[in-house]
Design a protein around this motif. Structure first.
Motif, PDB file in Angstrom:
ATOM      1  N   ASN A  74       0.819  -1.221   0.000  1.00 50.00           N
ATOM      2  CA  ASN A  74       0.000   0.000   0.000  1.00 50.00           C
ATOM      3  C   ASN A  74       0.850   1.267   0.000  1.00 50.00           C
ATOM      4  O   ASN A  74       0.673   2.174   0.822  1.00 50.00           O
ATOM      5  N   VAL A  75       1.765   1.347  -0.943  1.00 46.74           N
ATOM      6  CA  VAL A  75       2.706   2.460  -1.046  1.00 46.74           C
ATOM      7  C   VAL A  75       2.166   3.513  -2.017  1.00 46.74           C
ATOM      8  O   VAL A  75       1.702   3.188  -3.108  1.00 46.74           O
ATOM      9  N   ILE A  76       2.249   4.778  -1.609  1.00 43.41           N
ATOM     10  CA  ILE A  76       1.820   5.901  -2.443  1.00 43.41           C
ATOM     11  C   ILE A  76       3.040   6.621  -3.007  1.00 43.41           C
ATOM     12  O   ILE A  76       4.004   6.882  -2.283  1.00 43.41           O
ATOM     13  N   LYS A  77       2.992   6.950  -4.296  1.00 43.03           N
ATOM     14  CA  LYS A  77       4.048   7.741  -4.925  1.00 43.03           C
ATOM     15  C   LYS A  77       3.400   8.831  -5.779  1.00 43.03           C
ATOM     16  O   LYS A  77       2.380   8.586  -6.435  1.00 43.03           O
ATOM     17  N   THR A  78       3.993  10.006  -5.766  1.00 44.56           N
ATOM     18  CA  THR A  78       3.432  11.140  -6.494  1.00 44.56           C
ATOM     19  C   THR A  78       4.502  11.744  -7.407  1.00 44.56           C
ATOM     20  O   THR A  78       5.652  11.917  -7.007  1.00 44.56           O
ATOM     21  N   PHE A  79       4.087  12.089  -8.627  1.00 44.51           N
ATOM     22  CA  PHE A  79       5.005  12.578  -9.652  1.00 44.51           C
ATOM     23  C   PHE A  79       4.420  13.833 -10.307  1.00 44.51           C
ATOM     24  O   PHE A  79       3.247  13.872 -10.680  1.00 44.51           O
ATOM     25  N   ILE A  80       5.261  14.853 -10.464  1.00 43.18           N
ATOM     26  CA  ILE A  80       4.885  16.093 -11.134  1.00 43.18           C
ATOM     27  C   ILE A  80       5.317  16.025 -12.597  1.00 43.18           C
ATOM     28  O   ILE A  80       6.473  15.686 -12.898  1.00 43.18           O
ATOM     29  N   LYS A  81       4.396  16.342 -13.503  1.00 41.96           N
ATOM     30  CA  LYS A  81       4.751  16.374 -14.926  1.00 41.96           C
ATOM     31  C   LYS A  81       5.589  17.616 -15.210  1.00 41.96           C
ATOM     32  O   LYS A  81       5.198  18.739 -14.881  1.00 41.96           O
ATOM     33  N   THR A  82       6.748  17.405 -15.806  1.00 43.89           N
ATOM     34  CA  THR A  82       7.668  18.511 -16.079  1.00 43.89           C
ATOM     35  C   THR A  82       7.752  18.852 -17.556  1.00 43.89           C
ATOM     36  O   THR A  82       8.130  19.959 -17.914  1.00 43.89           O
ATOM     37  N   GLY A  83       7.440  17.924 -18.431  1.00 39.11           N
ATOM     38  CA  GLY A  83       7.512  18.189 -19.863  1.00 39.11           C
ATOM     39  C   GLY A  83       6.224  18.781 -20.395  1.00 39.11           C
ATOM     40  O   GLY A  83       5.164  18.718 -19.765  1.00 39.11           O
ATOM     41  N   GLY A  84       6.288  19.361 -21.572  1.00 39.73           N
ATOM     42  CA  GLY A  84       5.113  19.922 -22.221  1.00 39.73           C
ATOM     43  C   GLY A  84       4.312  18.850 -22.924  1.00 39.73           C
ATOM     44  O   GLY A  84       4.589  17.651 -22.802  1.00 39.73           O
ATOM     45  N   PRO A  85       3.288  19.255 -23.709  1.00 38.46           N
ATOM     46  CA  PRO A  85       2.480  18.292 -24.461  1.00 38.46           C
ATOM     47  C   PRO A  85       3.356  17.416 -25.354  1.00 38.46           C
ATOM     48  O   PRO A  85       4.254  17.908 -26.048  1.00 38.46           O
ATOM     49  N   GLY A  86       3.107  16.130 -25.318  1.00 31.93           N
ATOM     50  CA  GLY A  86       3.897  15.184 -26.094  1.00 31.93           C
ATOM     51  C   GLY A  86       5.113  14.656 -25.361  1.00 31.93           C
ATOM     52  O   GLY A  86       5.761  13.721 -25.833  1.00 31.93           O
ATOM     53  N   ASP A  87       5.439  15.238 -24.209  1.00 28.75           N
ATOM     54  CA  ASP A  87       6.596  14.834 -23.412  1.00 28.75           C
ATOM     55  C   ASP A  87       6.122  13.944 -22.271  1.00 28.75           C
ATOM     56  O   ASP A  87       5.052  14.164 -21.704  1.00 28.75           O
ATOM     57  N   ILE A  88       6.915  12.947 -21.899  1.00 25.00           N
ATOM     58  CA  ILE A  88       6.532  12.050 -20.805  1.00 25.00           C
ATOM     59  C   ILE A  88       7.530  12.149 -19.657  1.00 25.00           C
ATOM     60  O   ILE A  88       7.781  11.183 -18.945  1.00 25.00           O
ATOM     61  N   SER A  89       8.077  13.355 -19.433  1.00 28.88           N
ATOM     62  CA  SER A  89       9.030  13.566 -18.339  1.00 28.88           C
ATOM     63  C   SER A  89       8.278  13.900 -17.051  1.00 28.88           C
ATOM     64  O   SER A  89       7.348  14.707 -17.053  1.00 28.88           O
ATOM     65  N   TYR A  90       8.732  13.282 -15.946  1.00 25.96           N
ATOM     66  CA  TYR A  90       8.124  13.502 -14.641  1.00 25.96           C
ATOM     67  C   TYR A  90       9.210  13.650 -13.584  1.00 25.96           C
ATOM     68  O   TYR A  90      10.324  13.144 -13.737  1.00 25.96           O
TER      69      TYR A  90
END
Length: 739
Positions: A74-90
């Motif tokens: 039951n582990v929670i992880k949170t990621f902020i999207k850093t790239g623009g549209p079309g980018d999959i960087s977090y």
């Protein structure tokens, strides 16, 4: 979270001393390189085992970020999207995870009350509960349970729970196209999917209620067979009371559901009352996803065709007990598809724990999903990822006076044998003595995999007095194994198995050893944590060059410690260090806590002092303490249940001395607190700040406080926090939240 300060006007005089011993904070700036020399973007994000994905705007910038719930511990992880549209960087952003309540089994985020904020749908025993997202004025995430405790519907004269199995993932979607969220879940007695229709719009004219009826006990007119994942279409719906034909063996075993539209059709647009929702189904015993196509009528869903190798037109999903999630990964406002495993780590039913996050880009539209496979390790490719239940240890393997990293693991899933293989992974410290960085070297260091063990944990120490570090590893059976280092001092380590099942030592289950001279006789002793949460002490009764241990522990309950005593399992993971000449114990457990103990020297028959504990929200914790930035014990790297690592660095208010709860002019009580924390002052002060374990400020008030204040901590998650007050000098007090 909500915090309120109330001011009262009476004087209380209290005097006490206070001094923080030392501190750690979250640190993710240490560079890690893969085998090709490329930098990992998320090295300390902790890995994935059975992740579930949802979109949510965590930082209030109008962009969809990622919430990931791993059902393994039951582990929670949170990621902020850093790239623009079309980018999959977090970017990994663990500071948001403590805003979420305690969750289990499944978690899906969806906006049930149409306020534009994602709410929580999660497992409650026997059903699904809902937490409303109540963003505070300052943008702080806050959630309120709005079901009691789960979604209910009328059945005769009673309200009963809309059933969700402990292993299932239901579908949360607007099935009838009326603007409120409905629920699809496999029924308790058989292989049919129940449709629980939300009548909020029909009853109130708005979507902000959870007012359910059971619209159809066998939605879509299909049935999943018992003992296989074969799907029969066009079946009639039996009487609910006799589903399964009275045979208890036909009860549902475990499935995952995802409702989505793949052909841009819906019956609502043609005057009907039901969306043309298709369904993706994963089964606990099979590796494929099946897609059922809906041939809707004006009144009901009707599954008319199936793709049992979805997506048959691209890379077919092939994962143990697969689950599918419809989330916008690339920021183009069209949801994409993530497929992952839905099984927690279990030796009797192994499942993929590396390369188990399959990303399919949606090259169609949001309402006509057509996917193209992109990768099988989304986010994982940028993490330290060693399978399941990682346990790190420091070792200067190449004798360059820099601490390298050796990581044990429960095991990597092997696709050939469909079993777990336990190995040691080595990362070399290729940085400097003040600025570390790590380079991947091998995932089978010292060829430990040849022993065929499971759940291995390494530790190092110079047992034979020849100037190099020898190795002992523990395993799932409670035994330990001795590898002698034949290299000698100032040479690259050369570990050779000297003795399997070393000295006949067996602590029962899940041996987690560490080496340390505990009785100060200049001989390294052996201390072993185990599944039941205690520590066993084995005194070295040999010599400086020939170590020797009895198979029977010198002390079977060292320090009087037993973590996890209320659950029956603790999986204690110890590491001892010297702090200014005083022995300190750090102890991880299976519930995500890291504990700190003192009063150890000259007290091996007594109880150690529990100085502190902190909830790291990472499942099973395996700590390693070392010198990476020029000072002793300045880095604490910990293993997580999902198979990755977290990193804490010295000098931040994470740990404080439990015996020093009060400052010279301040008293806090009760501590631990469940709802209100009282702060009594002898002298006025001008600043109160509440900080979580990652150093994130949860509350700050800078106005003048005269005599008394009350801090409402009722919405905090259970765990340890820091209350920072600023009089003439900054003072730090640990406060604990407990229900």
């Amino acid at each position: 979270m909500r915090y309120f300060i109330f001011f009262l006007s009476f004087i209380f005089v209290f005097n006490s001393g206070s001094k923080a011993q030392f501190n750690y904070d979250w640190h993710d700036n240490v560079v890690v390189l893969d085998n090709l020399g490329d930098t990992l973007d998320l090295p300390w994000a902790g890995g994935f085992n059975a992740p579930q994905f949802s979109n949510i705007d965590l930082n209030r910038d109008g962009v969809n970020d990622l919430f990931v719930f791993d059902r393994d511990h039951n582990v929670i992880k949170t990621f902020i999207k850093t790239g623009g549209p079309g980018d999959i960087s977090y970017e990994y952003a663990p500071e948001y995870r403590d805003s979420f309540p305690t969750l289990s089994n499944f978690v899906l985020l969806a906006d049930y009350n149409c306020d534009g904020e994602k709410d929580i749908f999660t497992f409650k025993q026997g059903g699904a509960g809902v937490y409303r997202n109540d963003y505070l004025a300052n943008g702080q995430l806050s959630f309120t349970l709005v079901t009691d405790p789960y979604i209910k519907y009328p059945f005769g004269n009673f309200l009963v729970n809309a059933y969700v199995s402990t292993v299932d993932i239901p579908a949360i979607e607007d099935i009838d196209g009326d603007g409120d969220l409905d629920l699809l879940s496999f029924e308790i007695l058989g292989s049919y999917v129940g449709y629980y229709r939300n009548m909020s719009m029909e009853t109130y004219g708005h979507c902000d209620s959870l007012n359910f009826i059971e619209e159809a006990p066998c939605w879509g007119n299909f049935r999943e067979a018992f003992g296989s994942n074969a799907l029969s279409l066009g079946v009639s719906c039996p009487n609910k009371a006799i589903q399964g034909n009275g045979n208890t063996n036909s009860r549902h075993a475990g499935s995952t559901l995802l409702a989505l539209n793949v052909d841009a059709n819906d019956s609502a647009s043609s005057g009907g009352s039901n969306y043309d929702m298709e369904i993706l189904i994963g089964d606990v015993s099979f590796s494929n996803l099946s897609r059922l196509m809906n041939g809707w009528s004006a009144d009901s869903a009707d599954m008319v065709s199936q793709d049992s190798l979805f997506p048959v037109y691209d890379q077919t999903v092939d994962l143990s007990f697969p689950a599918a999630f419809y989330v916008d990964i690339d920021g183009d406002d069209n949801r994409d598809l993530i497929a992952s495993t839905n099984s927690a780590t279990n030796a009797s039913a192994p499942s993929e724990n590396v390369n188990n996050v399959w990303y399919y880009q949606n090259i169609g539209a949001d309402d006509s999903c057509h996917v193209a496979f992109q990768m099988d390790d989304f986010l994982q490719k940028d993490m330290i990822e060693v399978g399941s239940h990682s346990d790190p240890a420091f070792l200067d393997y190449n004798a360059d006076n820099k601490a390298d990293l050796v990581i044990g693991t429960y095991g990597y899933f092997d696709t050939t044998s469909s079993t777990y293989i336990s190995k040691l992974t080595l990362y070399e410290n290729v940085g400097t003595s003040l600025n570390p960085s790590f380079q991947y070297i091998t995932d089978d260091y010292a060829n430990v995999s040849s022993l065929g063990l499971l759940n291995i944990t390494p530790c190092f120490g110079d047992l034979d007095g020849d100037g190099d570090q020898d190795m002992i590893i523990g395993d799932i059976n409670g035994q330990v194994h001795f590898y002698e280092n034949l290299a000698g001092s100032s040479s690259t380590a050369n570990f050779v198995l000297s003795s399997a099942v070393y000295k006949g030592i067996d602590v029962g289950s899940n041996a987690n050893p560490t080496l340390y001279d505990l009785n100060n006789d200049n001989l390294i002793d052996l201390i072993i944590g185990e599944e039941n949460g205690t520590l066993k002490y084995f005194e070295n009764i040999g010599t400086s060059s020939v170590p020797d241990f009895s198979s029977t522990a010198t002390n079977t309950n060292l320090g009087g410690i037993k973590v996890g005593q209320f659950t029956g399992t603790g999986h204690s993971a110890p590491v001892f260090v010297k702090d200014n000449g005083v022995t300190i114990l750090y102890l991880g457990d299976t519930h995500g806590y890291l504990h700190k103990y003192g009063n150890i020297d000259n007290n091996l028959q007594g109880n150690f002092l529990h100085m502190d504990s902190v909830q790291l929200n990472s499942g099973r914790i395996g700590p390693a303490v070392g010198k990476l930035f020029g000072n002793n014990n300045d880095a604490l790297i910990y293993g997580e249940a999902p198979g990755g690592l977290g990193f804490l660095k010295d000098n931040s208010p994470v740990f404080t001395n439990h015996s020093a709860q009060q400052s010279q002019h301040i008293q806090v009580f009760p501590n631990p607190a469940s709802h209100e924390l009282y702060i009594k002052l002898e002298k006025p002060l001008t600043n109160i700040r509440l900080i979580d374990i990652l150093g994130k400020t949860l509350f700050v008030e800078t106005q003048r406080f005269e005599n008394f204040a009350i801090l409402d901590v009722g919405s905090l998650n259970n765990g340890s926090y820091i209350l920072e007050v600023n009089e003439q000098h900054r003072q730090i007090i640990q406060v604990d939240k407990r229900q």
